[in-house]
Design a protein around this motif. Sequence first.
Motif, mmCIF file in Angstrom:
data_model
loop_
_atom_site.group_PDB
_atom_site.id
_atom_site.type_symbol
_atom_site.label_atom_id
_atom_site.label_comp_id
_atom_site.label_asym_id
_atom_site.label_seq_id
_atom_site.Cartn_x
_atom_site.Cartn_y
_atom_site.Cartn_z
ATOM 1 N N MET A 17 0.786 -7.607 61.422
ATOM 2 C CA MET A 17 1.102 -8.607 62.369
ATOM 3 C C MET A 17 0.166 -9.886 61.554
ATOM 4 S SD MET A 17 -1.400 -7.717 65.373
ATOM 5 C CE MET A 17 -0.976 -5.826 65.173
ATOM 6 N N ASP A 18 0.772 -11.068 62.052
ATOM 7 C CA ASP A 18 0.013 -12.374 61.433
ATOM 8 C C ASP A 18 -0.933 -12.682 62.673
ATOM 9 O OD1 ASP A 18 1.243 -12.281 59.268
ATOM 10 O OD2 ASP A 18 2.615 -13.981 59.641
ATOM 11 N N VAL A 19 -2.345 -12.982 62.388
ATOM 12 C CA VAL A 19 -3.292 -13.369 63.320
ATOM 13 C C VAL A 19 -4.108 -14.532 62.937
ATOM 14 C CG1 VAL A 19 -5.108 -12.723 64.917
ATOM 15 C CG2 VAL A 19 -3.576 -10.998 64.257
ATOM 16 N N SER A 20 -4.092 -15.754 63.470
ATOM 17 C CA SER A 20 -4.744 -16.731 63.443
ATOM 18 C C SER A 20 -5.480 -17.591 64.447
ATOM 19 C CB SER A 20 -4.029 -17.977 62.559
ATOM 20 O OG SER A 20 -2.925 -18.183 63.477
ATOM 21 N N THR A 21 -6.251 -18.176 64.108
ATOM 22 C CA THR A 21 -7.138 -18.941 65.279
ATOM 23 C C THR A 21 -7.074 -20.548 64.928
ATOM 24 O OG1 THR A 21 -8.567 -17.242 66.029
ATOM 25 C CG2 THR A 21 -9.310 -19.577 66.512
ATOM 26 N N ILE A 22 -6.764 -21.463 65.976
ATOM 27 C CA ILE A 22 -6.785 -22.906 65.710
ATOM 28 C C ILE A 22 -7.500 -23.430 66.862
ATOM 29 C CG2 ILE A 22 -4.402 -23.022 64.839
ATOM 30 C CD1 ILE A 22 -3.443 -23.606 67.686
ATOM 31 N N MET A 23 -8.232 -24.406 66.648
ATOM 32 C CA MET A 23 -9.013 -25.143 67.552
ATOM 33 C C MET A 23 -8.153 -25.995 68.371
ATOM 34 S SD MET A 23 -11.615 -23.384 66.744
ATOM 35 C CE MET A 23 -12.782 -23.832 67.805
ATOM 36 N N PHE A 24 -8.664 -26.330 69.587
ATOM 37 C CA PHE A 24 -7.950 -27.361 70.236
ATOM 38 C C PHE A 24 -8.958 -28.334 71.214
ATOM 39 C CE2 PHE A 24 -8.818 -25.720 74.549
ATOM 40 C CZ PHE A 24 -8.703 -24.032 74.188
ATOM 41 N N GLU A 25 -8.409 -29.556 71.682
ATOM 42 C CA GLU A 25 -9.129 -30.546 72.342
ATOM 43 C C GLU A 25 -8.261 -30.876 73.645
ATOM 44 O OE1 GLU A 25 -9.447 -33.683 69.367
ATOM 45 O OE2 GLU A 25 -11.083 -32.568 68.270
ATOM 46 N N GLU A 26 -9.112 -31.544 74.291
ATOM 47 C CA GLU A 26 -8.457 -32.152 75.328
ATOM 48 C C GLU A 26 -7.239 -32.822 75.205
ATOM 49 O OE1 GLU A 26 -9.299 -34.949 79.257
ATOM 50 O OE2 GLU A 26 -11.239 -34.169 78.000
#
Length: 250
Positions: A176-185
């Motif tokens: 599987m592909d796993v990644s993390t992204i940051m987010f803002e309001e």
Amino acid sequence: MRAVYMTDQGKIRSHNEDNGGIFVNGDGYRLAIVADGMGGHRAGDVASGIALTELKNFWENSRGIKVPDQAERWLKEHIGLVNGVIFRHARANKACDGMGTTIVAAIMLEDSATIANIGDSRCYILNESGFRKITEDHSLVNELLRSGQISREDAENHPRKNVLLRALGTEEKVEMDVSTIMFEEGDAILLCSDGLSNKVSENEMAEVLSSGDSLEEKASRLISLANEYGGEDNITLAIVEFAGVSEGDS
């Protein structure tokens, strides 16, 4: 944070093989899932249903996942376990032989989203930089496109568009592909099955998500567009908006 899940049979299919939902664990964090089942004799909805039920139970009984590294480990471990459950079920039940499911799942923490995917169900993000796809399809057509053997225009109408190179539950082990992204309001994440992404353009998705409508209205509008454009497949989506306030959470 606000979230909505919606699914529709579409205009052609006799039943819905998609599954999904948005679930909250013991620490109040959300897991969003979209799974698009495949296999004859209604086995597709068995595969996607197992994936959903197992991951829901695992997530609702989990605690202590606070940072992206922990979220990535959780997804790898538990999706791997679910792969084994589906694979063994298919081996033990002749009517389910060869069944499997795509999956795209996202764990939302305080300021990050960790996404895992297998197959061609997708995750997109809308933020101040615009609208973009986070995941890569594990499909024959996408591999041909990435290697330069076909053009993007060829890919849109390729006769083998539905051929997957990876699916959950069809092999004893799965990548599987796993990644993390940051987010803002103000950012939003969209998870969807190919019943949406094959019919509604990214520009149209972005326009709907950017509108001032409620989350439910946005989800309903996207499904209506897919049906207006033919609705040949089941259509399933989850939207998570990072509003920065708890008022109006769903």
